[in-house]
Design an enzyme around this catalytic site. Structure first.
Site, PDB file in Angstrom:
ATOM      1  N   ASP A 239       2.758  -6.382   3.633  1.00 46.64           N
ATOM      2  CA  ASP A 239       2.483  -5.268   4.546  1.00 46.64           C
ATOM      3  C   ASP A 239       2.873  -5.605   5.984  1.00 46.64           C
ATOM      4  O   ASP A 239       2.183  -5.256   6.932  1.00 46.64           O
ATOM      5  CB  ASP A 239       1.001  -4.865   4.456  1.00 46.64           C
TER       6      ASP A 239
ATOM      7  N   ASP B  38       6.329   0.665   6.497  1.00 45.48           N
ATOM      8  CA  ASP B  38       4.868   0.572   6.376  1.00 45.48           C
ATOM      9  C   ASP B  38       4.363   1.664   5.455  1.00 45.48           C
ATOM     10  O   ASP B  38       4.056   2.755   5.894  1.00 45.48           O
ATOM     11  CB  ASP B  38       4.237   0.672   7.769  1.00 45.48           C
TER      12      ASP B  38
ATOM     13  N   HIS C 132       0.827  -1.216   0.000  1.00 48.33           N
ATOM     14  CA  HIS C 132       0.000   0.000   0.000  1.00 48.33           C
ATOM     15  C   HIS C 132       0.855   1.256   0.000  1.00 48.33           C
ATOM     16  O   HIS C 132       1.853   1.351   0.698  1.00 48.33           O
ATOM     17  CB  HIS C 132      -1.038  -0.002   1.122  1.00 48.33           C
TER      18      HIS C 132
ATOM     19  N   GLU D 270      -4.823   2.159   2.657  1.00 48.30           N
ATOM     20  CA  GLU D 270      -4.907   1.020   3.577  1.00 48.30           C
ATOM     21  C   GLU D 270      -5.068   1.498   5.008  1.00 48.30           C
ATOM     22  O   GLU D 270      -5.778   0.889   5.802  1.00 48.30           O
ATOM     23  CB  GLU D 270      -3.639   0.152   3.454  1.00 48.30           C
ATOM     24  N   GLU D 271      -4.383   2.598   5.348  1.00 49.89           N
ATOM     25  CA  GLU D 271      -4.248   2.974   6.758  1.00 49.89           C
ATOM     26  C   GLU D 271      -5.529   3.487   7.406  1.00 49.89           C
ATOM     27  O   GLU D 271      -5.740   3.295   8.595  1.00 49.89           O
ATOM     28  CB  GLU D 271      -3.145   4.032   6.923  1.00 49.89           C
TER      29      GLU D 271
ATOM     30  N   HIS E  99       4.001   3.319  12.134  1.00 48.66           N
ATOM     31  CA  HIS E  99       3.062   4.348  12.627  1.00 48.66           C
ATOM     32  C   HIS E  99       3.727   5.368  13.548  1.00 48.66           C
ATOM     33  O   HIS E  99       3.033   6.173  14.164  1.00 48.66           O
ATOM     34  CB  HIS E  99       1.855   3.724  13.352  1.00 48.66           C
TER      35      HIS E  99
END
Lengths: 480, 480
Positions: free
Chosen positions: B366, B304, B292, B338-339, B438
């Site tokens: 992912d 990520d 993603h 995606e997030e 994140h």
């Protein structure tokens, strides 16, 4: 802790002569340094939570304690109150301290080769203590990266009008290999001196790569040696951002927009907190045990140096609870302004310089609250043997090492040490210390309560031992 | 990556029937899955820097790529351009994405028992995606701390008018013990659902303890399931700050002043980037390989999921360089959103749901760019044996494990997997993944170039293998 270059230290010519001041004391009354008393002190310290509670009060209730701040003032009151409560004789020694206040701080890379339209890259940074300010709206300048002062000098022509980034990699393997202080010294040299040198060559801003081995985009602040009238904006960028800038420079020129708005205010009033436990037989002779009360402003200064202060405070608490009275006076000092001026240490020396010979020894804990292995001390080699009973007792908690060094004290007791006062410091594991100290992550949770108990055991045993020694440990000779 | 509860998944009743669509293919022409070709692909991938270069372009030149941002738009262009350059057939599939923009964010503890006059404690936090805003000047409210939803419900009466902190400790030992996903799921459950539940009980703000095992005062953002009209301010505080608040609450009531000014804007236009390498013999049959493209906004999303996208892109690059053409169409997809919405994955499924049976398999990477050990896949157990030649080849680089799972795909291919498409993902070491993803520390330097090469080798070998298989691997059955 600040690293100190041994080459800057001077021999006090008279230091060996002063040793004679202690030559007469040989046969004082009990209780003294018998194994039972040492064991009692050690075991009592290992059971007590008092130091941790003081550290929690300091970090949880107050937080950051940068010189001149409300936090520093509150900490002076808090420590003085706590020491009065346990019956110490407290005095506040006034000291004028630098008053630097962090402002807004942000930076973006606003142009570089390959930049898509509308994109800028954020750079995470924290101003260094003593940094000057940019205009309120920031400034924009090209960034150049250098690895050392030689490269800076070789590229002198590019420096004028630029922001210079000193991209000095922290050698984490060196730190993990037991040489954390040396690893730190390499980087902190550029933090301390880089901005000043860059300013002299015409830089409009200076950045250093954050010192320390953590790879969590953490800034590592600290003082920088800029002087009034020549204070350019100076900041520590994270290791990640230093690497980003270096990579982008391989693609072409990089421009940064930098906004730092710290203030350098007039010196503020503050204090060393001095808490005496008077000696019974030689009250005029003093053993200092200390830590520094000020901290950097990004975190609550748990390791640097709340733990050192709390452990020093606990020396008197531990002895009082055991109803033990020292022969010499034990003087707990919570120094003010170690981090950006050492005004507390200098001020104490100034006031006491005629009484240096009455300082039997000085201890400062300023390497954090890692696992203690023993203590270091700057007695002459021939004196080491007198500490065997103390080592034997501390060996029971894995802290029996006596690491004799030519220079052993923390920055605040350095003037005393240079003047011949044998100086000591707990010998702790500080492999990971520089990953936290001066960062936002130096918080209470990083302090292992058991290790703090061990430090109290070391500090109290050592202080007691020094305060009651029959032997003359003389003066120390700090090498040039 | 988002964790997905298996219990939420449904069996597609018809999934076994659809398997028959692939039953006829048995004897296609070379080059296919012979050991020499597999070795060539693997070894070529291990020599190439192309994926790392794409990842560097994405992270260094663009940076954060949150849905709706300029970074996300630039990334769509960049990836599309790169894929066109290597001869893929690129289409941009429009998707409407949530458009959430971080604002100012700060918090102080303004009252607590033992607070010295003039002192407040700073709390480090980052708003969660989808968070509402406080008034511009912030709001002040008491903080209550709960460990789980049971405690929240038991203390319902205190919630109204309060800021609720879900203080759920990340189990780093669980993560280090090979169960990082489970450790993450425990905490992210509260991040995703805690604020909504707290809002329903009348909370004026919600905080979660940052998920992840790093102890460097790092915030860990992510999406939270608040809905329009009920968006209270919601943020992740660092583990250190959660502990501070919990400790202070043991001394008495704690009040926080909280300022969060994020904006929830109207949905924005964005795209999935789809790059096809048409199959020679069954072009209508598709093997998806994907990652993603969007990332969180605190860092540059290297693990990520920049790495996943770059590795997927490199599948076509590797095959093109070897002049290998697949039998089935290889479809590289860089998913958008995606997030915080999975709109890209859902949108693709919506458009392609009549063609699900033409999707032979789907891969999404992912879980970051840690060391690959092999791959996981949701084929039925009886199908595992057909992958032995692939495993044998990948075993040469330590990546020969086939971890068959009931659910294996990433969030974007989940709708396909639920509809029966066998789904795969590289099996990587993600022990430390949640310490970075994140957070502000998910940056390029965290990606080991060698591990990324290994991931390209796994992704390319697996994609090629699936695109050329003679065997019918049928449909997958996702358990309820």
């Amino acid at each position: 802790m600040k690293s100190v270059s041994a080459s800057k230290l001077t021999i006090l010519a008279s230091s060996l002569l002063i040793a004679s001041a202690f030559a007469s004391a040989t046969a004082w009354a009990a209780p003294a340094n018998d194994p039972a008393t040492l064991a009692q002190i050690r075991d009592s310290a290992m059971k007590e939570d008092w130091a941790y509670e003081r550290l929690a009060d300091m970090t949880d209730l107050i937080g950051p304690r940068l010189s001149g701040s409300a936090g520093a003032a509150a900490a002076v009151e808090q420590v003085a109150d706590a020491m009065r409560k346990i019956g110490a004789k407290v005095t506040l020694q006034p000291v004028k301290v630098p008053h630097w206040v962090r402002g807004e701080e942000k930076a973006q890379l606003v142009d570089y080769a390959g930049r898509p339209s509308g994109i800028t890259q954020k750079v995470v940074l924290s101003a260094l203590g003593g940094s000057g300010a940019t205009p309120a709206a920031g400034l924009t300048a090209p960034v150049i990266v250098v690895r050392d002062f030689d490269e800076l000098n070789a590229r002198k022509a590019e420096v004028k009008g630029s922001i210079v980034l000193f991209d000095v990699v922290f050698d984490d393997e060196m730190a993990k290999g037991g040489q954390a202080g040396k690893a730190y010294g390499r980087g902190s040299n550029y933090r301390g001196n880089g901005p000043r040198v860059a300013q002299e060559l015409g830089a409009v801003g200076a950045l250093v790569r954050s010192v320390g081995g953590a790879d969590f985009r953490l800034t590592h602040t600290g003082n920088t040696g800029l002087v009034d009238g020549k204070r350019i904006p100076a900041a520590a960028v994270t290791a990640e951002d230093a690497m980003l800038i270096s990579r982008l420079l391989k693609r072409g020129a990089v421009k940064m927009h930098l906004t730092l708005t710290p203030q350098n205010l007039p010196d503020a009033d503050s204090y060393n907190v001095i808490a005496d436990f008077p000696g019974t037989e030689k009250p005029e002779e003093v053993v200092i045990v200390s830590g520094h009360l000020d901290s950097w402003d990004l975190a609550t200064g748990a390791h640097d140096d709340g733990a050192g202060v709390a452990a020093a405070m606990a020396v008197i608490d531990t002895l009082k609870k055991l109803k033990l009275q020292p022969r010499r006076t034990i003087r707990v000092i919570a120094w003010m302004n170690e981090e950006n001026g050492t005004r507390g240490g200098k001020g104490y020396f100034e006031v006491n310089k005629e009484k240096v010979e009455q300082h039997f020894a000085a201890i400062e804990s300023d390497n954090g609250a890692g696992r203690p292995f023993g203590f270091m001390g700057s007695v002459r080699p021939s004196m080491v043997k007198y500490f065997a009973p103390l080592q034997k007792s501390l060996d029971q908690i894995g802290a029996g090492v006596f690491d004799r060094r030519d220079v052993a004290g923390g920055a605040d007791i350095m003037p005393l040490e240079r003047a011949g006062v044998p100086s000591f410091q707990p010998l702790v594991d500080f492999t990971n210390y520089f990953n936290y100290h001066h960062t936002a992550a130096d918080t209470l949770d990083k302090v292992n309560p058991l290790d703090l108990k061990r430090q109290v055991a070391v500090m109290t045993s050592l202080t007691w031992y020094l305060a009651n020694m029959d032997e003359n440990i003389g003066r120390t000779v700090v090498p040039q």
